[in-house]
Motif scaffolding. Structure first.
Motif, mmCIF file in Angstrom:
data_model
loop_
_atom_site.group_PDB
_atom_site.id
_atom_site.type_symbol
_atom_site.label_atom_id
_atom_site.label_comp_id
_atom_site.label_asym_id
_atom_site.label_seq_id
_atom_site.Cartn_x
_atom_site.Cartn_y
_atom_site.Cartn_z
ATOM 1 N N ALA A 129 6.329 -8.493 4.868
ATOM 2 C CA ALA A 129 5.095 -7.818 5.658
ATOM 3 C C ALA A 129 3.898 -8.419 4.795
ATOM 4 C CB ALA A 129 5.221 -6.271 5.703
ATOM 5 N N PHE A 130 4.040 -8.161 3.627
ATOM 6 C CA PHE A 130 3.125 -8.929 2.494
ATOM 7 C C PHE A 130 3.653 -10.195 2.377
ATOM 8 C CE2 PHE A 130 2.686 -10.144 -1.664
ATOM 9 C CZ PHE A 130 1.170 -10.280 -1.871
ATOM 10 N N ASP A 131 2.929 -11.102 2.645
ATOM 11 C CA ASP A 131 3.355 -12.625 2.442
ATOM 12 C C ASP A 131 1.855 -13.425 1.817
ATOM 13 O OD1 ASP A 131 4.123 -15.530 2.340
ATOM 14 O OD2 ASP A 131 5.548 -14.929 3.916
ATOM 15 N N VAL A 134 0.175 -16.549 3.647
ATOM 16 C CA VAL A 134 -0.449 -16.131 4.852
ATOM 17 C C VAL A 134 -1.901 -16.951 5.085
ATOM 18 C CG1 VAL A 134 -1.922 -14.058 4.486
ATOM 19 C CG2 VAL A 134 -0.557 -13.986 6.468
ATOM 20 N N VAL A 138 -5.026 -16.722 8.144
ATOM 21 C CA VAL A 138 -6.413 -15.814 7.402
ATOM 22 C C VAL A 138 -7.578 -16.754 7.918
ATOM 23 C CG1 VAL A 138 -7.650 -15.157 5.637
ATOM 24 C CG2 VAL A 138 -5.139 -14.605 5.804
ATOM 25 N N ASP A 187 -2.513 -17.599 -0.316
ATOM 26 C CA ASP A 187 -3.872 -16.614 -0.300
ATOM 27 C C ASP A 187 -3.283 -15.485 -1.240
ATOM 28 O OD1 ASP A 187 -5.922 -15.048 0.127
ATOM 29 O OD2 ASP A 187 -5.484 -14.882 2.211
ATOM 30 N N GLY A 189 -5.563 -12.774 -1.464
ATOM 31 C CA GLY A 189 -6.520 -11.841 -1.071
ATOM 32 C C GLY A 189 -5.835 -10.407 -1.028
ATOM 33 N N ALA A 190 -4.741 -10.064 -0.851
ATOM 34 C CA ALA A 190 -4.166 -8.812 -0.654
ATOM 35 C C ALA A 190 -3.783 -8.280 -1.840
ATOM 36 C CB ALA A 190 -3.062 -8.966 0.342
ATOM 37 N N SER A 260 -6.519 -0.705 2.085
ATOM 38 C CA SER A 260 -6.577 -1.434 2.858
ATOM 39 C C SER A 260 -6.947 -0.917 4.155
ATOM 40 C CB SER A 260 -5.298 -2.000 3.444
ATOM 41 O OG SER A 260 -4.719 -3.034 2.227
ATOM 42 N N GLU A 264 -12.763 -3.443 6.918
ATOM 43 C CA GLU A 264 -13.251 -4.304 5.809
ATOM 44 C C GLU A 264 -13.930 -5.497 6.244
ATOM 45 O OE1 GLU A 264 -11.134 -4.104 2.074
ATOM 46 O OE2 GLU A 264 -10.045 -2.591 3.001
ATOM 47 N N HIS A 276 -8.642 -8.150 9.246
ATOM 48 C CA HIS A 276 -8.457 -9.213 8.388
ATOM 49 C C HIS A 276 -6.789 -8.819 7.776
ATOM 50 C CE1 HIS A 276 -9.377 -6.800 4.531
ATOM 51 N NE2 HIS A 276 -9.263 -6.158 5.310
ATOM 52 N N LEU A 278 -3.010 -9.294 8.389
ATOM 53 C CA LEU A 278 -2.392 -9.821 9.440
ATOM 54 C C LEU A 278 -0.821 -9.633 9.422
ATOM 55 C CD1 LEU A 278 -4.314 -13.235 9.395
ATOM 56 C CD2 LEU A 278 -4.651 -11.237 10.811
ATOM 57 N N PRO A 280 2.523 -10.970 9.603
ATOM 58 C CA PRO A 280 2.910 -12.468 9.639
ATOM 59 C C PRO A 280 3.991 -12.833 10.901
ATOM 60 C CG PRO A 280 3.081 -11.684 7.495
ATOM 61 C CD PRO A 280 2.703 -10.571 8.374
ATOM 62 N N ASP A 303 -2.223 -2.435 -4.585
ATOM 63 C CA ASP A 303 -2.943 -3.271 -3.677
ATOM 64 C C ASP A 303 -1.851 -4.008 -2.643
ATOM 65 O OD1 ASP A 303 -4.750 -4.798 -2.358
ATOM 66 O OD2 ASP A 303 -5.597 -5.899 -4.472
ATOM 67 N N THR A 307 -1.193 -3.360 1.670
ATOM 68 C CA THR A 307 -1.356 -4.245 2.713
ATOM 69 C C THR A 307 -0.108 -4.256 3.385
ATOM 70 O OG1 THR A 307 -2.708 -5.765 1.346
ATOM 71 C CG2 THR A 307 -1.754 -6.800 3.188
HETATM 72 P P1 AMP Z 1 -6.165 -6.064 1.581
HETATM 73 O O1 AMP Z 1 -7.611 -5.898 1.947
HETATM 74 O O2 AMP Z 1 -5.654 -5.949 0.327
HETATM 75 O O3 AMP Z 1 -5.265 -5.504 2.628
HETATM 76 O O4 AMP Z 1 -5.915 -7.793 1.835
HETATM 77 C C1 AMP Z 1 -6.161 -8.632 2.908
HETATM 78 C C2 AMP Z 1 -6.184 -9.859 2.542
HETATM 79 O O5 AMP Z 1 -5.237 -10.489 2.167
HETATM 80 C C3 AMP Z 1 -6.849 -10.418 3.779
HETATM 81 O O6 AMP Z 1 -8.508 -10.732 3.822
HETATM 82 C C4 AMP Z 1 -6.224 -11.836 3.781
HETATM 83 O O7 AMP Z 1 -6.987 -12.956 2.793
HETATM 84 C C5 AMP Z 1 -4.685 -11.635 3.124
HETATM 85 N N1 AMP Z 1 -3.868 -10.905 3.839
HETATM 86 C C6 AMP Z 1 -3.900 -10.889 5.353
HETATM 87 N N2 AMP Z 1 -2.825 -10.564 5.756
HETATM 88 C C7 AMP Z 1 -1.781 -10.319 4.950
HETATM 89 C C8 AMP Z 1 -0.438 -10.333 4.666
HETATM 90 N N3 AMP Z 1 0.208 -9.808 5.683
HETATM 91 N N4 AMP Z 1 0.031 -10.571 3.635
HETATM 92 C C9 AMP Z 1 -0.613 -10.999 2.264
HETATM 93 N N5 AMP Z 1 -1.974 -11.210 2.278
HETATM 94 C C10 AMP Z 1 -2.492 -10.891 3.524
#
Ligand code: AMP
Ligand code: MG
Length: 365
Positions: A129-131, A134, A138, A187, A189-190, A260, A264, A276, A278, A280, A303, A307
Motif C-alpha cells: 500500500a505504501f510503495d 510509485v 505520481v 519517490d 514523497g510519502a 495524509s 494537500e 496525490h 495513489l 499502487p 509518515d 500514507t
Molecule cells: P503523504 O502526503 O505522506 O501521504 O505522501 C504523498 C506523496 O507520496 C505523494 O505526493 C507522492 O509523491 C507519494 N505517494 C503517493 N502515493 C503513494 C503510495 N501509495 N506509496 C508511497 N508513496 C506515495
C-alpha cells in the motif's frame, strides 16, 4: 476615453503590485521582537515543496546565539536532504532515477541506502500500500510538481501501463543495484518529511534544544515543552481552510504527528476529487478517506503509516495499523465522519462525534 481606461488600468496594476509586495513582506518579515517576548527562536524555510517552521524554546539557560546557530544548521541539513532526496531534481535520487529511465540498472548511492532499506521494509510490511517505487504514477497524475497539475485524469491506458510496470518491478535488495526496471521511478514523497523532521529533531536535541517543534506543512515532530506548558498541536479539518481545526492534542514526549490528506494536492474533474495519494494496485487516487493522522514516536513511521492507512481505506485501515505497529490513529472518511483508536482518542480535544475503533494486538513499533 481610452487614455482614461489606460490610466485606470495602470492605477489598478500599481495598487495590485503594492498589495502583492505588502503581503510578501508580511509573510517574509522576521518576527524577532514577538519571538523574544515569547521566549522562543523560530525560523521558517520553504523546502520539500512546503513551509517548514522550526521553533525552539529558549528557557533560562539557552542563548539566542546558540539557537540561531542550531537553526542555521537545521536549515542547511534541510537543503541538503531536499536536493539529495528529490526524485526529479539534480541530486543523488534524481541521478539514480535518470539511470533507471535510460533502461539501466542503477546502484543505490551510499548516502541513500538507509532510506531505501527503511522504505522497502515498510513497503513489505504494508503489503505494497505504501510503495516508494510509485514515482511514475505520481508523475503521470501530475502530482510531481505544481506546474504539472492536470485538469482531468490521464488516459486509462497510460495508468494501466504504469501500474503494470510497478507490479512487475524488481524488489529492492540491499547492496545490489536496482533494475533494469523500465517505467519505474523511486519517490520518497510519502516519508521524506517524516524522515527529515526526525533528523532535525535529533540534531536539535544534540545541540541542547530538547524543547522544540518542527512543522513541515502540518507534519510535526515535537519534543519537550513550551515553557510551563506542553506543546499544543492542531489537526486540520479536511474540508475547512488551513486554519480550521478538527481537533487538538498536547504533547511532551518526543513524537511525530503526521497527516495524509486528500486536500494537500488535488484537482477536480466531473465533480470528483483526484488527489496525490495513489493506490499502487489501481494506479489511481485511493478512495474512501479524506484524511489520516498517525502519532508515533518516530515521524518517519508515522509518515509512511499515514500514507499506507489512507490507501488501505475505511475498512482496512485498522488491520494496516496493526501490520505497521502504530497505535495512535485518527481517520476522517468521505462523509466527514471521524474515527480513532483508543490510544489517540484519549488524547484528542474538541472532537464530539468520534467513533472508537479498538485494534487487535499491535507489535511494538
Ligand atoms: P503523504 O502526503 O505522506 O501521504 O505522501 C504523498 C506523496 O507520496 C505523494 O505526493 C507522492 O509523491 C507519494 N505517494 C503517493 N502515493 C503513494 C503510495 N501509495 N506509496 C508511497 N508513496 C506515495
Ligand atoms: Mg506519508
Amino acid at each position: 476615453m481610452s487614455v482614461l481606461r489606460e490610466r485606470q488600468f495602470l492605477r489598478r496594476l500599481l495598487v495590485g503590485l503594492a498589495l502583492a509586495l505588502f503581503f510578501t513582506w508580511l509573510a517574509l518579515r522576521p518576527q524577532p521582537a514577538q519571538d523574544a517576548a515569547d521566549g522562543i527562536a523560530r525560523r521558517e524555510i520553504f523546502a520539500l515543496g512546503t513551509l517548514v517552521e522550526i521553533t525552539l524554546w529558549l528557557g533560562e539557560e539557552r542563548s539566542r546565539e546558540a539557537a540561531e546557530a542550531a537553526l542555521a544548521q537545521a536549515e542547511q541539513l534541510l537543503r541538503q536532504r531536499e536536493r539529495q532526496w528529490s526524485a526529479w531534481g539534480d541530486g543523488e535520487l534524481g541521478d539514480f532515477n535518470r539511470r533507471l529511465a535510460a533502461g539501466q540498472a542503477a546502484p543505490v548511492p551510499p548516502p541513500l541506502r538507509p532510506l531505501f532499506a527503511r522504505a522497502w521494509s515498510l513497503r513489505e510490511r504494508s503489503g505494497g500500500a505504501f510503495d516508494p517505487r510509485v514515482g511514475r504514477l505520481v508523475q503521470l497524475w501530475g502530482f510531481d510538481d505544481e506546474a504539472h497539475y492536470r485538469t482531468e485524469p490521464p488516459p486509462a491506458a497510460d495508468i494501466d501501463a504504469a501500474r503494470r510496470a510497478l507490479a512487475a518491478a524488481p524488489a529492492y535488495r540491499a547492496g545490489a543495484p536496482f533494475g533494469p526496471a523500465p517505467g519505474v521511478t523511486w519517490d520518497f514523497g510519502a516519508i521524506a518529511k517524516g524522515a527529515i523532521i526526525d533528523e532535525i529533531g535529533a540534531r536539535l536535541v544534540a545541540a541542547g534544544f530538547d524543547d522544540h517543534l518542527v512543522n513541515a506543512g502540518g507534519n510535526l515532530k515535537a519534543s519537550g515543552r513550551h515553557g510551563e506548558r506542553p506543546w499544543r498541536i492542531g489537526i486540520r479539518a479536511p474540508r475547512g481552510g488551513p486554519a480550521e481545526l478538527l481537533a487538538s492534542l498536547q504533547t511532551e514526549a518526543a513524537e511525530g504527528i503526521v497527516t495524509s490528506g486528500d486536500y494537500e494536492r488535488f484537482f477536480e474533474h466531473g465533480g470528483r476529487r483526484y488527489h496525490h495519494i495513489l493506490d499502487p494496485q489501481s494506479g489511481a487516487p485511493a478512495r474512501g478517506l479524506q484524511a489520516v493522522t498517525v502519532v508515533a514516536p518516530e515521524a518517519l513511521l508515522a509518515d509512511a503509516a499515514s500514507t499506507a492507512l489512507f490507501v488501505a481505506g475505511p475498512d482496512r485501515w485498522p488491520s494496516m495499523a496493526e501490520a505497521l505497529g502504530v497505535q495512535q490513529v485518527l481517520v476522517v472518511d468521505d462523509e466527514g465522519r471521524a474515527a480513532a483508536t483508543p490510544a489517540l482518542a484519549a488524547r484528542l480535544r474538541g472532537l464530539e462525534d468520534l467513533q472508537i475503533v479498538p485494534l487487535q494486538i499491535v507489535p511494538p513499533s
